[in-house]
Design an enzyme around this catalytic site. Structure first.
Site, PDB file in Angstrom:
ATOM      1  N   GLU A 161       0.821  -1.214   0.000  1.00 28.01           N
ATOM      2  CA  GLU A 161       0.000   0.000   0.000  1.00 28.01           C
ATOM      3  C   GLU A 161       0.855   1.265   0.000  1.00 28.01           C
ATOM      4  O   GLU A 161       0.626   2.204   0.766  1.00 28.01           O
ATOM      5  CB  GLU A 161      -0.968  -0.023   1.190  1.00 28.01           C
ATOM      6  CG  GLU A 161      -1.911  -1.216   1.115  1.00 28.01           C
ATOM      7  CD  GLU A 161      -3.000  -1.244   2.178  1.00 28.01           C
ATOM      8  OE1 GLU A 161      -2.780  -0.724   3.279  1.00 28.01           O
ATOM      9  OE2 GLU A 161      -4.072  -1.811   1.891  1.00 28.01           O
ATOM     10  N   ASP A 203      -8.516  -8.983   3.302  1.00 28.81           N
ATOM     11  CA  ASP A 203      -8.319  -7.906   4.269  1.00 28.81           C
ATOM     12  C   ASP A 203      -9.496  -7.800   5.240  1.00 28.81           C
ATOM     13  O   ASP A 203     -10.278  -6.868   5.145  1.00 28.81           O
ATOM     14  CB  ASP A 203      -8.139  -6.576   3.499  1.00 28.81           C
ATOM     15  CG  ASP A 203      -7.671  -5.445   4.402  1.00 28.81           C
ATOM     16  OD1 ASP A 203      -7.381  -5.712   5.578  1.00 28.81           O
ATOM     17  OD2 ASP A 203      -7.600  -4.303   3.918  1.00 28.81           O
ATOM     18  N   GLU A 234     -13.300  -2.514  11.253  1.00 29.21           N
ATOM     19  CA  GLU A 234     -13.150  -1.719  10.031  1.00 29.21           C
ATOM     20  C   GLU A 234     -14.206  -2.060   8.976  1.00 29.21           C
ATOM     21  O   GLU A 234     -14.909  -1.183   8.486  1.00 29.21           O
ATOM     22  CB  GLU A 234     -11.746  -1.932   9.463  1.00 29.21           C
ATOM     23  CG  GLU A 234     -11.536  -1.227   8.136  1.00 29.21           C
ATOM     24  CD  GLU A 234     -10.156  -1.467   7.547  1.00 29.21           C
ATOM     25  OE1 GLU A 234      -9.325  -2.120   8.191  1.00 29.21           O
ATOM     26  OE2 GLU A 234      -9.922  -1.006   6.414  1.00 29.21           O
TER      27      GLU A 234
END
Ligand code: GCV
Length: 752
Positions: free
Chosen positions: A322, A401, A429
């Site tokens: 990332e 993820d 998240e």
């Protein structure tokens, strides 16, 4: 998957939602009338006074406490014992001298105990952090011994004893050994130095503000106490997207203050570091891990840290991921990068957690053979055996993820000569960001219990055993949880979400515990032992993951959320036609990623052969992961007998209904729990009920427009004017719901 900054990217819906829930919660707080209001700060360590009847059996507890050593952790243990007994039983244990251990609760390591009572031995050898609670006669006097191989184990034994009292368990003739399943039981915090927390939903950082360590670290010390109470022995304090500045000499001096407040609770401090530090803040012109000056730089830096923090735990490294720099800059491997740091840490006993979350976020989405899920295995399996013994590869539970449902990462079975740890996400998240109820222990249990069948038919090899190093006899390994608690009084933003932190700690200690046992413990400690409370909260928590999954991410398609922004609102279209690789490949004819060996990306071939067989065949692939592994037409018939499209419609309607049921279930607890937490939780559940309908309608309408296949119950595809908000919502939530629904459907109209 991420936007460049989680804070910048939040869309108007989330802002609206946050403003709404904020307003609701403020109102709730204002109207709260409870004298015994609780803000949730004490979590499972409330130590509420027992009723006289419940306290009676504990009258036989010794009336003194004897401390056999002088270490800080032992003193903490004694203080905690005195506090818990005083609050729960209204009794003051009198400290007395080790030379006269009469009628005493005795605290000390086994070595210290043996000086006093050489013949008192646990029934099995105590490992590091394991403890023994024993009712024993010492020098002719009845005593209760809390002992362990090390001081931290004694502290854990005290917390266990207090938990038993709070849950009204009998202690007479107690003789109980508890040992941790694995040595690594850590949390990561993704705190930035400016005080924000990446993917944190419980307020700003408890460690940092405005680029510095906070002057008041009271909360950090309280956090260490919470962690110790559930057996967590390490905490990484800063974001894995690490600011190089954490390694500045002046900053290390500040960080040592956090280590000081952790130390009495036996929590080791560690830091995330940026691999390019030798260059970007160290003054070198390279960070090539094979360059000798780079190795020397790390050595000196690590020595400097240990001068300040002698019990420093080590580093977490996110590299080549990332946008973070990594060894690929110099054509080096993850092992080259991890080892150069590990060698600097080795003389001090420190470890490196090197994250396997390494992938290319610029994948060509047009190529059907590309697959982000393959990245961890492709990057790390080839270097298995090349890592030093104090390196641990930290692997997210699934290959993408932290989606609402994923299979386990094949890398758990792909490393046989390398230490590993599983990374689980406590902060929600992709699972409702603490505004939706989602108890994750059942998810984690499925992952940890999943049998990788490494030896085919020679006995099970579940993920929990692999990560603990038990299958391939690795020296170290275990469990890491991304916690992200913040300054909010109740730590995670929602009192019910703290069950996830508690559950993580309990599973890291003993992954064989059932989700039912964990939620029963947590609820007793957090809300008391009213049977209605225990039953209702257990039912809500245990069902919550399936409910959330059913309106956000059915059949393993991944979370159909806005992956380019807030990872929260519905946004299925955001997954496609970009390089992030969270593709669900939905088009007019079908949905799902073909990851088969036969016709797809070949990802399934990364599993041991028995698991490969299970997933490769449509006949044996479980429905709940179907779309993760296969691309099928909407009319494909599931094992359940439903078509894929009808399942998607039904599950969204069912999920939204069940989310609304949480509101009525919770309402039965009015007067059974304190008013402050009652109202806070009610407001969240009402909000969730509304947003579940938004999710339902957004996803059902999106897929209806794509497929053109009608819902056989005629619910889907109505014009906005005909959309009916669910019954039973209060006026505020009703208004919120209708505005949001209108906005969302208007947004969807763009995709007609
Ligand atoms: C800390 C996901 C999250 C990022 C996080 C990343 C990681 O992509 O959205 O916020 O970065 O995972 O685990 O490194």
């Amino acid at each position: 998957m991420k936007s460049t900054s989680p804070f910048r990217a939040v869309r108007r819906f989330a802002v609206f939602g946050a403003a709404f829930i904020g307003a609701t919660l403020i109102c709730a707080a204002l109207v709260s009338q409870s004298a015994a209001a609780e803000d949730g700060a004490e979590v499972w360590l409330r130590y509420s006074a027992l009723s006289p009847q419940a306290a009676k059996p504990y009258q036989r507890l010794p009336s003194h406490s004897v401390l056999l050593g002088d270490a800080a952790v032992l003193h903490t243990a004694q203080q905690e014992l005195l506090r818990g007994v005083a609050q729960m039983l209204g009794r003051t244990l009198r400290p007395s001298a080790a030379s006269s251990p009469q009628d005493a609760i005795i605290l000390g390591t086994l070595a210290q105990l043996h000086v006093l009572a050489p013949a008192v031995n646990p029934p099995q050898e105590l490992r590091s952090d394991g403890y023994w609670l024993k009712a024993a006669k010492i020098h002719g006097s009845k005593c209760l011994v809390i002992t362990a191989a090390n001081e931290r184990g004694v502290l854990y034994g005290v917390f266990a004893l207090l938990s038993k009292i709070a849950r009204e368990e009998g202690l007479s003739n107690i003789d109980e050994v508890q040992q941790p399943y694995a040595p690594i039981r850590w949390v990561n915090q993704w705190d930035n130095l400016d005080g924000r927390i990446e993917r944190g939903y419980g307020g700003p950082s408890i460690f940092f503000a405005d680029g510095n360590v906070r002057s008041d670290l009271t909360r950090a010390g309280e956090y260490a106490r919470l962690l110790a109470s559930i057996g967590i022995n390490g905490c990484t304090i800063n974001n894995v997207n690490a600011a190089p500045g954490v390694l500045e000499e002046s900053f290390i001096a500040q960080v040592s203050r956090i280590a000081d407040v952790f130390r009495p609770w036996g929590v080791q401090l560690s830091m995330s570091v940026d691999l390019s530090s030798p260059k970007v803040m160290g003054g070198l012109d390279t960070f090539d891990p094979l360059d000798p000056p780079v190795a020397e730089w790390w050595r000196k830096k690590v020595d400097e840290i240990y001068r300040r923090i002698p019990d420093f735990g080590g580093f977490v490294v996110k590299a080549d991921s990332e946008g973070r720099l990594g060894p690929s800059t110099y054509g080096r491997t993850p092992a080259d990068a991890a080892n150069v740091i590990a060698r600097a840490l080795k003389p001090h006993g420190g470890v490196v957690f090197y994250r396997a979350f390494v992938y290319n976020h610029h994948l060509d989405w047009r190529d059907p053979k590309n697959d982000r899920a393959k990245a961890a295995y492709d990057n790390f399996h080839p270097v298995d055996g090349a890592f030093d013994d104090n390196v641990i590869i930290q692997i997210k539970n699934g290959p993408i993820d932290f989606q609402v449902r994923e299979p386990v990462s094949p890398l758990f079975a792909g490393l046989r000569r390398t230490n590993e740890a599983v990374e689980l996400q406590i902060t929600q998240e992709y699972t409702g960001q603490q505004r939706h109820l989602c108890f994750l222990v059942p998810t984690w249990k499925e992952a940890l219990d999943f049998d990788m069948r490494v030896y085919f038919d020679a006995g099970p090899t579940p993920v929990k055993a692999l990560v603990a190093g038990r299958v391939f006899h690795r020296p170290v390994g275990g469990f890491v949880g991304v916690a992200n608690v913040g300054m909010d009084a109740n730590w995670l933003g929602s009192p019910l979400a703290m069950a996830n932190l508690y559950g993580f700690g309990r599973l890291a200690w003993n992954p064989d515990l059932s989700a039912e046992k964990i939620i029963d413990e947590w609820t007793s400690l957090t809300f008391g032992r009213d049977p209605l409370v225990l039953k209702t909260i257990a039912s809500m928590q245990l069902n919550s993951w399936h409910v959330y999954e059913s309106y956000t991410g059915p059949l393993g398609a991944g979370t159909l959320t806005n992956i380019l922004g807030n990872h929260y609102d519905p946004g299925p279209e955001s997954s496609e036609e970009n390089g992030w690789g969270q593709w669900h490949r939905a088009d007019h004819a079908g949905i799902g990623m073909d990851r088969t060996v036969a016709t797809g990306t070949g990802y399934i071939g990364q599993y041991p052969s028995a698991v490969e067989k299970l997933y490769e065949s449509l006949a044996s692939c479980p429905d709940n992961l179907l779309l993760f592994f296969h691309h099928v037409p909407y009319t494909y018939v599931l094992h359940s007998g439903k078509t894929v499209i009808q399942h998607i419609y039904d599950s969204h309607y069912d999920g939204a209904d069940r989310a609304r049921d949480f509101v009525s279930q919770w309402k039965t607890l009015e007067g059974h729990v304190d008013a402050e937490r009652y109202r806070d939780i009610l407001a969240r559940l009402e909000y969730q009920a509304g947003q579940a309908v938004v999710w339902r309608d957004a996803i059902c309408n999106w897929i209806y427009r794509l497929s053109g296949i009608a819902d056989d119950q005629g619910r889907v595809g109505k014009p906005v004017s005909e959309a009916v908000p669910p019954a039973g919502l209060n006026a505020d939530v009703h208004n919120y719901f209708t505005s949001l629904l209108t906005l969302r459907l208007a947004h969807l109209d763009q995709f007609r």
